[in-house]
Design an enzyme around this catalytic site. Sequence first.
Site, PDB file in Angstrom:
ATOM      1  N   ARG A  54       0.849  -1.183   0.000  1.00 57.80           N
ATOM      2  CA  ARG A  54       0.000   0.000   0.000  1.00 57.80           C
ATOM      3  C   ARG A  54       0.891   1.241   0.000  1.00 57.80           C
ATOM      4  O   ARG A  54       1.704   1.432   0.911  1.00 57.80           O
ATOM      5  CB  ARG A  54      -0.906   0.014   1.239  1.00 57.80           C
ATOM      6  N   HIS A  86      -3.115  11.027   0.829  1.00 56.30           N
ATOM      7  CA  HIS A  86      -2.592  10.802   2.175  1.00 56.30           C
ATOM      8  C   HIS A  86      -2.004  12.117   2.691  1.00 56.30           C
ATOM      9  O   HIS A  86      -0.802  12.235   2.932  1.00 56.30           O
ATOM     10  CB  HIS A  86      -1.544   9.687   2.165  1.00 56.30           C
ATOM     11  N   GLU A 128      -7.601   8.541   6.366  1.00 54.87           N
ATOM     12  CA  GLU A 128      -7.895   9.200   7.638  1.00 54.87           C
ATOM     13  C   GLU A 128      -8.435  10.632   7.484  1.00 54.87           C
ATOM     14  O   GLU A 128      -7.811  11.603   7.926  1.00 54.87           O
ATOM     15  CB  GLU A 128      -6.661   9.201   8.535  1.00 54.87           C
ATOM     16  N   ASN A 155      -7.400   1.996   9.858  1.00 54.92           N
ATOM     17  CA  ASN A 155      -6.101   2.193  10.488  1.00 54.92           C
ATOM     18  C   ASN A 155      -6.307   2.114  11.990  1.00 54.92           C
ATOM     19  O   ASN A 155      -7.044   2.938  12.559  1.00 54.92           O
ATOM     20  CB  ASN A 155      -5.501   3.543  10.110  1.00 54.92           C
ATOM     21  N   TYR A 157      -4.559   1.428  15.942  1.00 55.89           N
ATOM     22  CA  TYR A 157      -3.337   1.372  16.739  1.00 55.89           C
ATOM     23  C   TYR A 157      -3.560   1.120  18.225  1.00 55.89           C
ATOM     24  O   TYR A 157      -2.808   0.393  18.854  1.00 55.89           O
ATOM     25  CB  TYR A 157      -2.563   2.688  16.594  1.00 55.89           C
ATOM     26  N   GLU A 214      -3.531  -0.004   8.210  1.00 52.92           N
ATOM     27  CA  GLU A 214      -2.361   0.368   9.000  1.00 52.92           C
ATOM     28  C   GLU A 214      -2.478  -0.261  10.375  1.00 52.92           C
ATOM     29  O   GLU A 214      -3.553  -0.262  10.972  1.00 52.92           O
ATOM     30  CB  GLU A 214      -2.227   1.891   9.179  1.00 52.92           C
TER      31      GLU A 214
END
Length: 472
Positions: free
Chosen positions: A100, A144, A189, A329, A331, A397
Amino acid sequence: MRLLVWLLLTLGALTQGQSVEEPLLFHSFPADFKWGAATSAYQIEGGWDADGKGPSIWDTYVHQSGNVFEDQTGDVACDSYHKYKDDVQLIKAMGMGNYRFSISWARILPEGIGEINQAGVDYYNNLIDELLANGIQPAVTLYHWDLPQALEDLGGWQNEDVALWFEEYARVCFQEFGDRVKFWITLNEPHVTATNGYEYGGNAPGIVDPGKACYVVGHNQLRAHARAYRVYYDEFGQQNGQVGITLNIHNAESKTESQADIEAAQRWTDFFLGWFIDPILKGGKYPQVMVDRIGARSAAQGFASSRLPEFTEEDSALIQESTDFLGINYYTSEIINDQDFDNSIVSYVADTGAGTSKNPNWYTTASVWLRVVPSGIRKMMSRIRDNYGDIPIYITENGMSDNLGNLDDLQRVYYYKHYINQILKAIVLDGVNVRGYFAWSLMDNFEWGSGYRDKQANKQFSDPTFILVHQI
């Protein structure tokens, strides 16, 4: 020494009451599961003004002193503009079948619209061809965070015409690369673009306009995404690809079992994830809690209308069902509590009516916001399925920062092992339709406002135990 570091890390976690090893599920991922790594153009490419590329908002932002740690820039970064073949060999050596990456809008269209820069097209053609020649499938993100500065000068994401500009840019990319690229992500995002770029000013273009600009920017990003999606199927459907969007979210845990905190955790998620996915998957409308709260607070603050824009019927129709998959994404996790903000406060956070904190038992990485909480990703996958149905999900991500700098990298091994295993549990035990996983990141890179700070910290101390002690 590295063994000592790991033992100290383990001891530190245990003394904080954190479970170091969660039970693992021993099972297999689906045979067609996509494994890959991810990057973004500004963070790795360099070549910021090479071969006709126009400046982006990040080029402008980093060249203004005080915006980035030690005024560091992405002017060279990982120099992938010149070393893309090395990047491909790294991916191949890891046995990954997917990569990606994002396209720099200003490298393709230096002015954002109009004349195409052939050298920029050639760069991405060469990268895509090199990937395919090595058995690696490209997964391309159109945006991005690096908007052409020429468009920002016209209002950028706050100008409603940006949806048309993005449609033109997407059309060029589909035309030039769509014969070989079959996996497209429109936006990365949009929540971060809206809040960090236009609410808090911590990202390019550095605008601080609390409680107002972020909603306009989010609104126009949704309109832009929908137009790119529609132009693909209207004009390039014969390419037989997929088009989706990537959103970021943290798992929200209520601070207490009180109804107020439970509702606050759901409300925080609606303002974060629902802001962008509800209009796409729930009838072209924002979450009702956003409509109600922002409308009521706007009226109390004396605004003539809600600070949250309304979609036209045309835009609502374009946005509905405008995705083939959902990129996530992911985390970390948050602790959420109900919080009453005075109506005089005009801000996105005040609109949420939610306070955030971290469990002190969660291990802190080099990024203070990123705590290691593997179980959260499984919970969030189930929440998405329960709220939005059986949409295909790709983890676009997932990863962690560190400043230990160990080549054996045991912290990151732990992180990946347990987060990936929680995804496996979500698939096998919970029936969530997760189709792929992209590790962030393929290589160390320019980390936005932090520049190269984490890795620079390693150069300051020869003894990694010093760094470890000061992290804990």
